[in-house]
Design an enzyme around this catalytic site. Structure first.
Site, PDB file in Angstrom:
ATOM      1  N   LYS A  77     -35.306 -51.750 -48.031  1.00 47.55           N
ATOM      2  CA  LYS A  77     -35.600 -50.892 -49.178  1.00 47.55           C
ATOM      3  C   LYS A  77     -35.223 -51.570 -50.494  1.00 47.55           C
ATOM      4  O   LYS A  77     -35.967 -51.482 -51.487  1.00 47.55           O
ATOM      5  CB  LYS A  77     -34.868 -49.564 -49.036  1.00 47.55           C
ATOM      6  N   GLN A 103     -28.658 -42.358 -46.697  1.00 47.02           N
ATOM      7  CA  GLN A 103     -28.997 -43.058 -45.459  1.00 47.02           C
ATOM      8  C   GLN A 103     -28.353 -42.347 -44.275  1.00 47.02           C
ATOM      9  O   GLN A 103     -27.135 -42.158 -44.235  1.00 47.02           O
ATOM     10  CB  GLN A 103     -28.516 -44.512 -45.526  1.00 47.02           C
ATOM     11  N   ASP A 130     -36.798 -38.858 -50.562  1.00 46.25           N
ATOM     12  CA  ASP A 130     -36.951 -38.788 -49.114  1.00 46.25           C
ATOM     13  C   ASP A 130     -37.609 -37.480 -48.689  1.00 46.25           C
ATOM     14  O   ASP A 130     -38.040 -37.337 -47.543  1.00 46.25           O
ATOM     15  CB  ASP A 130     -35.572 -38.888 -48.437  1.00 46.25           C
TER      16      ASP A 130
END
Length: 956
Positions: free
Chosen positions: A56, A100, A125
Site C-alpha cells: 500500500k 490494518q 476501507d
C-alpha cells in the site's frame, strides 16, 4: 474462448494508477501545497500485515499520495488506539485512514469499536457502520465502497460482461468481502444469492461467482457453470513439499479445474489483491478530491443571523445578550477553516493556527479596506460601529465573503468611562463581555512577557553591581553534567561583541567581562512595567525597597499593557519566527558606553516567545449578523501604530477569496491611524489596500466648524441637534483635508456619513456633496447603529465599486531618508505644518539612533489625536504652525521610531473632557453614552464625576 484475465487485470491496475496520478497532479497544479494524505494504522508486528502495508505504501508513493505508517506496539490499549485514530481524524492533511486488521495486541481490543472510530469521510476501507449502511441502502455515490468488493466489480466490468440481470452468487458473508459484495451486485441490478459455510449445496448456476469464504479450494470446477465469471478473493495456505516454506497460497476456488469451465477467472495470488490496493488508492484520491473541492478558499457556505430590530434601540449590552451567537466551530467550518486549525475557547471564541496561512499561501487575496475617520472630537465618529456595520452589510445583505479585523480593547478604558470597543447598537461584535474583557488572554500574556523583561533588567543590574566577572560568568554559563555550554542566545551575543568563540572555556578575562556585563546606564532605561488597569498611583513608583536589594532602588513607572512594545510587535509580526526576532531586537536601555541593550542581550527573547506563542494566533469571533471577525492585538494609536495585527489581515484575506473583502480599522483620525496603517503596517505586511472608508458625523464636523464645547451631564447645545448648515459647512474643511490625506496614498476614498436621528437631510446631503467635491470616490449616509447591516448597504455597494476603481498606492516617504526629513514630510503633507522644530533632546536622539543604525526605521508620530496640529484646541484645519518635536523614542523590535509631540501618556486614558452622546429612546427615557479619550497635553485637566448619580438624574 476460455482464458484467465490475470494479464488483462494487471494492465487495468496500471491504468487505474496512472489515472489517479493525473488526478493528484491536477490538484497540485491548482494548489502546489496540497497532497492527498493516507495513514495506515497497525497494531503489533504481524509479518503478513507488514507485507500488505508495504504494498500500500509503495502504491501511494507511485501515485503521489503522502502515506504514513502509524505503528503501535503490541502492548497498546484500546483507548490508546482510539486516541491515535482521533488524532488522525482531526488532521486535515490526512484524507484516508485504514486500520490494518487483524489487531495484534496482548490486550483485548474491540475491532468493531476501533474500525467505527475512523471518521466516515476518511474511511477509505469502507468498513465503518455508516459507510456500510449507506452501501446497504444503495447510496453508492455518498459512501466509500470497501476496496475488495469494489475491485471485484471493476474486474467483472473489465470482462465486458454486463452485471444487470445476471444471476450472481457470493460465497461468504464477511463484513469485508461477502456482505458488501452482495450489496454492490444487488445495486448494480444482479439477482444475488449469498452462500456460506452452512449452505448445504454450493453447486451453482451462477453467471457471476465471487468467493471470499476463506476455505482453501472449497469451490470445485464441476460446480461452476460453463462460461461463468469467477472472482476468487480467498487467500489460504496449504501444505506443499515442493516449496521451500513447505506451503503455498491458494484461493477458495480449485483453480486448475475451474479454469476449464469459467470464461474468466482470477488467479490466486496476484488476482484480486492488486485491484484491492488500486481501489484503496482510488478511494483515497476520491476523499482528497472531495476535501479539495469543499475547502477551496472563498467557497463559503455561511448562514447569517437575522436581527430583531427594536425601536427605540436598546443598550449595547441588551442587544448583545438578546442575540444567540452561532457556535464558533460552526462559523469556522462555514468560512473554510479546518478543525485542526482551530483552538476553541468555549463556544463563542477560538484561536486560529498560523498554519492556516501556509495552507492558503497559493490562493489570491481578497479586497482590503481600511476604515478611518475625520479628526476625532469628544462627540465621537463611530469608526468601530461603521466597521462592523459595513461587514454586516457586505456579508448578510450583499452576500459577499467578508471579514472584520479589529483591535482587542484594553481593560483600562473598558472599566473607565470610555467603555468597550465592540461597536455599538445593531453593529457589534458579540458576545460583548467576551470581547471587552479577557478574550483569550492575549493582553495578559503581553503583561507577563513585558514584566519578565523588566524583572530581568533589575536582576541583571543588581548582580552586576554585587558580583565579580567570574561569578557573573558562572551564573550565566553554569556547569551542567560537568561542562559548560553556551545557549544559542549567548552565541548571538558573542557574535554581536565580535567574539568568534563557541567554547566557554576559551574566553579570556577581557572577553568574559564584556560578555557578562551589560553595564546598563539606569538613566537610559526605557522599559517600564505594565498593567492592564488604570491604576494612577502606579504611574510613578520606586522599586528595590526590599532589604534583599541592598539599597539598589530606582524610580520607574507602570504603563498600561497596550502601550508595551510587545503589543506593537504582536501587531506587526508576520510569523512566529519573525516575532521571536522582533522580540530579540527590542532595545530596553543603553550601556554606559552608548551601546543599545536588547532583550536578546538579557537572554530572555526565547522565554518571551514561549509566553507569546498562543497570543500570536488571531482570535475568531462574530458580528450580530453572523459574519466572522478577527480580534487581534491592540496597540495604542499614539505611541504605536494603532492597528490590529498583520497576521489576522493576511489569514482573512486568504479565507475570503479574490471576490471577498477584509475590513480593518485604523485608530484615531486619518492623520494618525491611517497614515501609520499605510506607512508602517502596509510596509511590513506587503499588503496593498483597495479602499479607504472615512467616517464623519454632522455634529463632529459642527464642532470643527467652531461649535460650542460639550458639558458633562448636560444636554447637547442646540447647534448639535438643530439644523445649522453654515456651521457644518465651515467644519467640513477637516473632512476635506482628511480626504486629501487619504488620496495622497493613491487609494480611492469613500466617505461614510454616520447619521444620527437629529441630523437633517440637508445636512447629510451637504456633507456628501462637499466630500465628492474634495475628491472622494463617493459619499453615502449610513444608519447601521440603529439598523445593522441594512443601514450600511449603500456604503457596502459604494465600497464594492471603489474597490474596482484604479488605484496607485505609494508610501508617503522612503525609509532611507534621514529621520528629520521623514518627520518633516509627515508634518507638512499630513498635518499641514509649515515646518518642524527639534528640541535639544530630540536632536540628540536623532544623532544617537542614526549612529546605532536605526535611522532607516519608519516614523510613528505621537501627537494629540484631537487636532491636525499639536494643539488639541485647534479644530478644523490649522495653518501657519511649527510642529515641536520634544523627544524621539525607538521601538526597534516593533520596527519604528516614535517622535513625541508635546507630552504623551503611556499610563492610560487621562480625562480632559467628560461628554455625553444623547439618544432619545422614548418620551420618558434618555440614554447617555459617556466616553473619554486620552489627551496628549502637558497640563491635564481631571474631572472626577460620580457616574451613578449622573445616570440617576438623567433617567425619568
Amino acid at each position: 474462448s476460455q482464458h484467465p484475465v490475470d494479464d488483462n487485470h494487471l494492465s487495468f491496475c496500471r491504468q487505474v494508477r496512472e489515472r489517479l496520478k493525473k488526478d493528484v497532479e491536477e490538484m497540485k497544479s491548482q494548489d502546489p501545497n496540497f497532497s492527498p494524505g493516507f495513514v495506515v494504522l497497525q497494531v503489533g508486528d504481524r509479518e503478513d500485515s507488514n507485507l500488505y502495508i508495504s504494498m500500500k505504501m509503495k502504491a501511494a508513493a507511485e501515485i503521489g499520495i503522502k502515506a504514513r505508517h502509524l505503528k503501535l506496539p503490541k502492548m497498546v490499549t484500546e483507548e490508546e488506539v482510539l486516541h491515535s485514530i482521533r488524532e488522525v481524524n482531526n488532521d486535515s492533511s490526512v484524507h484516508g485512514l485504514i486500520v490494518q486488521l487483524p489487531l495484534d495486541s496482548v490486550n483485548k481490543i474491540d475491532t468493531e469499536k476501533v474500525t467505527n472510530a475512523v471518521a466516515p469521510e476518511k474511511d477509505v476501507d469502507g468498513l465503518t457502520s455508516i459507510n456500510a449502511g449507506k452501501l446497504s441502502r444503495g447510496d453508492l455515490g455518498d459512501c466509500f465502497i470497501p476496496c475488495t468488493p469494489n475491485g471485484c466489480m471493476e474486474l467483472i466490468k473489465q470482462t465486458g460482461v454486463s452485471v444487470a440481470g445476471k444471476r450472481a452468487v457470493v460465497v461468504g458473508r464477511s463484513k469485508i468481502v461477502g456482505a458488501p459484495m452482495h450489496d454492490l451486485l444487488l445495486w448494480n441490478h444482479a439477482t444475488v444469492t449469498t452462500c456460506h459455510s452452512k449452505t448445504a449445496d454450493l453447486a451453482s448456476e451462477a453467471e457471476i461467482l465471487v468467493t471470499g469464504i476463506g476455505k482453501p479450494e472449497i469451490v470445485k470446477g464441476e460446480w461452476i457453470k460453463e462460461g461463468a465469471v469467477v472472482i476468487d478473493c480467498g487467500i489460504n495456505s496449504i501444505a506443499d513439499s515442493t516449496k521451500s516454506s513447505g506451503k503455498r497460497v491458494v484461493g477458495d476456488v480449485h483453480y486448475a479445474s475451474a479454469k476449464e469451465r469459467a470464461a474468466f477467472i482470477t488467479p490466486v495470488p496476484g488476482g484480486v489483491g492488486p485491484m484491492t490496493v488500486a481501489m484503496l488508492m482510488q478511494n483515497t484520491v476520491l476523499s482528497a478530491k472531495r476535501f479539495f473541492a469543499s475547502h477551496k478558499p472563498g467557497k463559503w457556505n455561511i448562514t447569517y443571523t437575522k436581527l430583531n430590530l427594536l425601536k427605540p434601540v436598546p443598550s449595547d449590552i441588551e442587544i448583545s445578550r438578546a442575540c444567540t451567537p452561532k457556535p464558533i466551530d460552526q462559523l469556522a467550518k462555514e468560512i473554510g477553516l479546518l478543525p485542526d486549525e482551530l483552538e476553541l475557547y468555549g463556544n463563542t471564541k477560538a484561536k486560529v493556527q498560523l498554519e492556516t496561512l501556509k495552507r492558503l499561501q497559493a490562493q489570491p487575496d481578497g479586497k482590503y479596506v481600511v476604515v478611518t475617520g475625520i479628526t476625532p472630537t469628544p462627540l465621537g465618529e463611530g469608526k468601530s460601529t461603521t466597521t462592523i456595520g459595513l461587514v454586516q452589510a457586505l456579508g448578510a445583505h450583499l452576500k459577499l465573503n467578508v471579514f472584520a479585523c479589529v483591535r482587542q480593547p484594553s481593560q483600562g478604558p473598558t472599566f473607565g468611562i470610555k467603555g468597550g470597543a465592540a461597536g455599538g447598537g445593531y453593529s457589534q461584535v458579540i458576545p460583548m463581555e467576551e470581547f471587552n474583557l479577557h478574550l483569550t488572554g492575549d493582553i495578559h500574556a503581553i503583561t507577563a512577557a513585558n514584566n519578565l523583561v523588566a524583572a530581568a533588567i533589575e536582576a541583571r543590574m543588581f548582580h552586576e553591581a554585587t558580583q565579580s566577572d567570574k561569578a557573573l560568568y558562572n551564573r550565566l554559563v553554569p556547569l551542567s553534567g560537568g561542562q559548560r555550554k553556551f545557549s544559542p542566545i549567548q552565541i548571538n551575543r558573542l557574535k554581536k561583541l565580535g567574539i568568534e568563540k563557541t567554547e566557554p572555556t576559551a574566553l579570556i578575562e577581557e572577553e568574559i567581562s564584556r560578555f557578562a556585563r551589560l553595564d546598563i546606564d539606569p538613566d537610559s532605561i526605557t522599559w517600564q512595567r505594565v498593567l492592564d488597569t488604570n491604576d494612577r498611583f502606579l504611574r510613578k513608583i520606586t522599586v528595590g525597597e526590599s532589604p534583599t536589594e541592598k539599597g539598589h532602588t530606582r524610580s520607574c513607572q507602570f504603563d498600561i499593557t497596550v502601550a508595551s512594545e510587545i503589543m506593537a510587535v504582536l501587531a506587526l509580526t508576520t510569523s512566529l519566527e519573525d516575532m521571536r526576532q522582533r522580540l530579540a531586537k527590542m532595545v530596553v536601555a543603553t550601556s554606559r558606553s552608548g551601546e543599545p541593550v536588547t532583550a536578546e542581550d538579557l537572554g530572555v527573547s526565547g522565554a518571551l516567545t514561549v509566553l507569546m506563542r498562543d497570543a500570536v494566533k488571531p482570535n475568531l469571533m462574530q458580528t450580530l449578523e453572523g459574519t466572522p471577525v478577527f480580534v487581534h492585538a491592540g496597540p495604542f494609536a499614539n505611541i504605536a501604530h494603532g492597528n490590529s495585527s498583520i497576521l489576522a489581515d493576511k489569514i482573512a484575506l486568504k479565507l475570503v477569496g479574490p471576490s471577498g473583502f477584509v475590513v480593518t480599522e485604523a485608530g484615531f483620525g486619518a492623520d494618525i491611524g491611517m497614515e501609520k496603517f499605510f506607512n508602517i503596517k502596509c510596509r511590513y505586511s506587503g499588503l496593498r489596500p483597495h479602499v479607504v472608508v472615512l467616517v464623519a458625523t454632522v455634529r463632529a464636523l459642527k464642532m470643527h466648524g467652531g461649535g460650542p464645547t460639550v458639558t458633562a451631564g448636560m444636554p447637547l447645545p442646540k447647534e448639535y441637534v438643530e439644523e445649522n448648515l453654515e456651521l457644518l459647512e465651515k467644519g467640513c474643511c477637516n473632512m476635506k483635508k482628511q480626504v486629501e490625506n487619504a488620496s495622497a496614498f493613491g487609494i480611492p476614498v469613500v466617505v461614510a456619513v454616520n447619521a444620527f436621528k437629529t441630523d437633517t437631510d440637508a445636512e447629510l446631503d451637504l456633507i456628501c456633496n462637499l466630500a465628492k467635491e474634495a475628491g472622494a470616490f463617493n459619499a453615502v449616509r449610513c444608519s447601521h447603529w440603529a439598523e445593522g447591516g441594512t443601514g450600511a448597504v449603500a456604503l457596502g455597494e459604494a465600497v464594492q465599486r471603489a474597490a474596482e476603481a484604479p488605484s496607485h498606492f505609494s508610501f508617503l516617504y522612503q525609509t532611507e531618508l534621514p529621520i528629520v526629513d521623514k518627520i518633516r514630510i509627515i508634518a507638512q503633507k499630513i498635518y499641514g505644518a509649515d515646518d518642524i522644530e527639534l528640541l535639544p533632546e530630540a536632536q540628540q536622539k536623532v544623532e544617537r539612533y542614526t549612529k546605532q543604525g536605526f535611522g532607516n526605521l519608519p516614523i510613528c508620530m505621537a501627537k494629540t489625536h484631537l487636532s491636525l496640529s499639536h494643539d488639541p484646541e485647534k479644530k478644523g484645519v490649522p495653518t501657519g504652525f511649527i510642529l515641536p518635536i520634544r523627544d524621539i523614542r525607538a521601538s526597534v523590535g516593533a520596527g519604528f521610531l516614535y517622535p513625541l509631540v508635546g507630552s504623551v501618556s503611556k499610563t492610560g486614558y487621562q480625562i480632559k473632557t467628560l461628554w455625553c452622546t444623547l439618544h432619545f429612546c422614548s418620551v420618558h427615557t434618555v440614554t447617555y453614552l459617556v466616553r473619554i479619550y486620552h489627551v496628549i497635553l502637558p497640563q491635564t485637566i481631571i474631572l472626577i464625576v460620580d457616574l451613578s448619580q449622573i445616570f440617576l438624574r438623567l433617567v425619568d
